[in-house]
Scaffold this active site. Structure first.
Site, PDB file in Angstrom:
ATOM      1  N   ASN A  61       0.868  -1.177   0.000  1.00 34.38           N
ATOM      2  CA  ASN A  61       0.000   0.000   0.000  1.00 34.38           C
ATOM      3  C   ASN A  61       0.906   1.229   0.000  1.00 34.38           C
ATOM      4  O   ASN A  61       1.465   1.584   1.025  1.00 34.38           O
ATOM      5  CB  ASN A  61      -0.889  -0.039   1.256  1.00 34.38           C
ATOM      6  CG  ASN A  61      -1.751   1.193   1.395  1.00 34.38           C
ATOM      7  OD1 ASN A  61      -1.815   2.032   0.489  1.00 34.38           O
ATOM      8  ND2 ASN A  61      -2.419   1.323   2.544  1.00 34.38           N
ATOM      9  N   TRP A  62       1.031   1.835  -1.168  1.00 37.02           N
ATOM     10  CA  TRP A  62       1.971   2.961  -1.293  1.00 37.02           C
ATOM     11  C   TRP A  62       1.440   4.230  -0.631  1.00 37.02           C
ATOM     12  O   TRP A  62       2.163   5.196  -0.478  1.00 37.02           O
ATOM     13  CB  TRP A  62       2.281   3.238  -2.770  1.00 37.02           C
ATOM     14  CG  TRP A  62       3.064   2.145  -3.454  1.00 37.02           C
ATOM     15  CD1 TRP A  62       3.418   0.920  -2.938  1.00 37.02           C
ATOM     16  CD2 TRP A  62       3.610   2.171  -4.777  1.00 37.02           C
ATOM     17  NE1 TRP A  62       4.129   0.200  -3.856  1.00 37.02           N
ATOM     18  CE2 TRP A  62       4.266   0.940  -5.000  1.00 37.02           C
ATOM     19  CE3 TRP A  62       3.606   3.127  -5.812  1.00 37.02           C
ATOM     20  CZ2 TRP A  62       4.909   0.646  -6.210  1.00 37.02           C
ATOM     21  CZ3 TRP A  62       4.240   2.821  -7.013  1.00 37.02           C
ATOM     22  CH2 TRP A  62       4.884   1.599  -7.204  1.00 37.02           C
ATOM     23  N   LYS A  63       0.151   4.229  -0.300  1.00 33.39           N
ATOM     24  CA  LYS A  63      -0.503   5.413   0.288  1.00 33.39           C
ATOM     25  C   LYS A  63      -0.222   6.636  -0.594  1.00 33.39           C
ATOM     26  O   LYS A  63      -0.110   6.493  -1.803  1.00 33.39           O
ATOM     27  CB  LYS A  63      -0.041   5.601   1.737  1.00 33.39           C
ATOM     28  CG  LYS A  63      -0.244   4.314   2.557  1.00 33.39           C
ATOM     29  CD  LYS A  63      -0.132   4.512   4.040  1.00 33.39           C
ATOM     30  CE  LYS A  63      -0.310   3.174   4.731  1.00 33.39           C
ATOM     31  NZ  LYS A  63      -0.276   3.267   6.186  1.00 33.39           N
ATOM     32  N   HIS A  89      -9.572   1.120   4.618  1.00 27.07           N
ATOM     33  CA  HIS A  89      -8.318   1.269   5.373  1.00 27.07           C
ATOM     34  C   HIS A  89      -8.570   2.174   6.577  1.00 27.07           C
ATOM     35  O   HIS A  89      -9.366   3.104   6.507  1.00 27.07           O
ATOM     36  CB  HIS A  89      -7.237   1.862   4.458  1.00 27.07           C
ATOM     37  CG  HIS A  89      -5.888   1.834   5.080  1.00 27.07           C
ATOM     38  ND1 HIS A  89      -5.488   2.762   6.026  1.00 27.07           N
ATOM     39  CD2 HIS A  89      -4.864   0.955   4.960  1.00 27.07           C
ATOM     40  CE1 HIS A  89      -4.267   2.458   6.420  1.00 27.07           C
ATOM     41  NE2 HIS A  89      -3.853   1.369   5.795  1.00 27.07           N
ATOM     42  N   GLU A  96      -7.017   4.535   7.733  1.00 23.81           N
ATOM     43  CA  GLU A  96      -6.827   5.975   7.474  1.00 23.81           C
ATOM     44  C   GLU A  96      -8.054   6.569   6.799  1.00 23.81           C
ATOM     45  O   GLU A  96      -8.398   7.731   7.021  1.00 23.81           O
ATOM     46  CB  GLU A  96      -5.554   6.185   6.632  1.00 23.81           C
ATOM     47  CG  GLU A  96      -4.303   5.964   7.484  1.00 23.81           C
ATOM     48  CD  GLU A  96      -3.113   5.379   6.722  1.00 23.81           C
ATOM     49  OE1 GLU A  96      -3.079   5.455   5.482  1.00 23.81           O
ATOM     50  OE2 GLU A  96      -2.209   4.835   7.402  1.00 23.81           O
ATOM     51  N   GLU A 109      -5.747  -5.186  10.247  1.00 22.47           N
ATOM     52  CA  GLU A 109      -4.689  -4.215  10.522  1.00 22.47           C
ATOM     53  C   GLU A 109      -4.981  -3.486  11.833  1.00 22.47           C
ATOM     54  O   GLU A 109      -5.743  -2.511  11.849  1.00 22.47           O
ATOM     55  CB  GLU A 109      -4.619  -3.182   9.396  1.00 22.47           C
ATOM     56  CG  GLU A 109      -4.328  -3.757   8.040  1.00 22.47           C
ATOM     57  CD  GLU A 109      -3.735  -2.701   7.100  1.00 22.47           C
ATOM     58  OE1 GLU A 109      -2.632  -2.913   6.634  1.00 22.47           O
ATOM     59  OE2 GLU A 109      -4.378  -1.659   6.899  1.00 22.47           O
ATOM     60  N   GLY A 120       2.185   1.954  10.795  1.00 24.15           N
ATOM     61  CA  GLY A 120       3.134   3.055  10.688  1.00 24.15           C
ATOM     62  C   GLY A 120       3.822   3.393  12.006  1.00 24.15           C
ATOM     63  O   GLY A 120       4.448   4.441  12.130  1.00 24.15           O
ATOM     64  N   SER A 122       3.097  -2.488  10.254  1.00 23.83           N
ATOM     65  CA  SER A 122       4.551  -2.558  10.455  1.00 23.83           C
ATOM     66  C   SER A 122       5.151  -3.908  10.059  1.00 23.83           C
ATOM     67  O   SER A 122       6.097  -4.381  10.688  1.00 23.83           O
ATOM     68  CB  SER A 122       4.914  -2.181  11.892  1.00 23.83           C
ATOM     69  OG  SER A 122       4.512  -0.845  12.176  1.00 23.83           O
ATOM     70  N   GLY A 140       2.664  -1.203   4.299  1.00 21.78           N
ATOM     71  CA  GLY A 140       2.741   0.222   3.983  1.00 21.78           C
ATOM     72  C   GLY A 140       4.188   0.652   3.770  1.00 21.78           C
ATOM     73  O   GLY A 140       4.763   0.447   2.700  1.00 21.78           O
ATOM     74  N   GLY A 141       4.784   1.217   4.809  1.00 15.91           N
ATOM     75  CA  GLY A 141       6.131   1.795   4.728  1.00 15.91           C
ATOM     76  C   GLY A 141       7.154   0.908   4.032  1.00 15.91           C
ATOM     77  O   GLY A 141       7.901   1.379   3.155  1.00 15.91           O
TER      78      GLY A 141
HETATM   79  P1  PGA Z   1       2.610   0.054   7.668  1.00 14.56           P
HETATM   80  O1  PGA Z   1       1.169   0.292   7.010  1.00 14.56           O
HETATM   81  O2  PGA Z   1       3.146  -1.205   7.066  1.00 14.56           O
HETATM   82  O3  PGA Z   1       3.413   1.263   7.293  1.00 14.56           O
HETATM   83  O4  PGA Z   1       2.392  -0.078   9.134  1.00 14.56           O
HETATM   84  C1  PGA Z   1       0.308  -0.776   6.760  1.00 14.56           C
HETATM   85  C2  PGA Z   1      -0.973  -0.254   6.165  1.00 14.56           C
HETATM   86  O5  PGA Z   1      -1.410   0.826   6.547  1.00 14.56           O
HETATM   87  O6  PGA Z   1      -1.581  -0.911   5.291  1.00 14.56           O
END
Ligand code: PGA
Length: 252
Positions: free
Chosen positions: A9-11, A98, A100, A170, A176, A215, A236-237
């Site tokens: 997930n590149w966000k 998600h 977010e 998640e 994050g 994470s 994500g990251g």
């Molecule tokens: P993260 O994000 O790996 O940076 O914790 C995961 C996500 O939000 O899908």
């Protein structure tokens, strides 16, 4: 079908040049190094979907996904992107719900049920996210909340439709933050989710891929993916770095 999936997930990250560089590096590394039958999904920002899809090409295990879509199919909804648009680009996956989106854009279970419906109607596979905030985990309400999230947005589906959905658990406190759930915590919640699906859909629950997110990195992916009910990760990251994400994709 229950597949092993490493989804990135590149966000809201990367310029076009940076996105192209990441995708071309991944294309080579994944082709050379990832064995077995797992699939890799790159969930890029909307403006890059088609470019990255063309760059990746066909005949690869890498698929492209969007990070959201509208609950509406078309119309006067300035700034929104619809499921038919994604379908017309040949994009097979879309992340929905998600944390977010839930937190910053007020998306709730009812809205997400509509988004799931419109995605499925246009033959997109939703990667439906669920997960509890820290205060809920601390109050021991995580199982109840996550079951409710799954129920509210998915339980109206029939078994055939449900089988087209991928679920991502998640925990919000792990996203994050560098604070990963332990493999045991992940396995426990994935088993709870699968059991809950089974209570409604019976054996079909065994065909649903449930990804862990929060994470995930190259150092912890193997242990997480080895859990019986963890079918991969939503990353994500660590998905923004080609070497790290390739290592994750190799962790099955
Ligand atoms: P993260 O994000 O790996 O940076 O914790 C995961 C996500 O939000 O899908």
């Amino acid at each position: 079908m229950r597949e092993k999936i490493a989804a990135g997930n590149w966000k809201m990250n990367k310029t076009l040049d940076e996105a192209n560089t990441l995708a071309s590096e991944l294309k080579g590394m994944i082709a050379d190094e990832v064995k077995g039958d797992s699939i890799v999904i790159l969930c890029t920002p909307f403006p890059y979907l088609l470019t990255i899809k063309n760059l990746i090409g066909s005949g690869t295990r890498i698929k492209i996904g969007a990070q959201n879509c509208s609950e509406h199919e078309a119309g006067a909804y300035t700034g929104e992107v619809s499921a038919p648009m994604l379908k017309s680009l040949g994009i097979p996956y879309v992340i929905l719900g998600h944390s977010e989106r839930r937190q910053y854009f007020g998306e709730d279970g009812k809205l997400l049920a509509k988004k799931v419906d419109v995605a499925l109607k246009h033959e997109l596979t939703p990667i439906f996210c669920c997960g509890e905030p820290l205060e809920v985990r601390e109050a021991n309400g995580h199982e109840t909340l996550v079951k409710k999230q799954v129920e509210e947005s998915l339980f109206h589906l029939d078994a055939t439709a449900l089988q087209k959905v991928v679920i991502a658990y998640e925990p919000v406190w792990a996203i994050g933050t560098g604070k990963t759930a332990t493999a045991q915590q992940a396995q426990d919640m994935h088993a709870v989710i699968r059991k809950h699906l089974a209570s409604m859909y019976g054996d079909v629950a065994n065909n649903i891929s449930i990804l862990y997110g929060g994470s995930v990195n190259a150092a912890n992916a193997k242990e997480l993916f080895a859990c019986a009910d963890v079918d991969g990760g939503l990353v994500g990251g660590a998905s923004l770095k080609s070497r790290e994400f390739t290592e994750i994709a190799k962790s099955f």
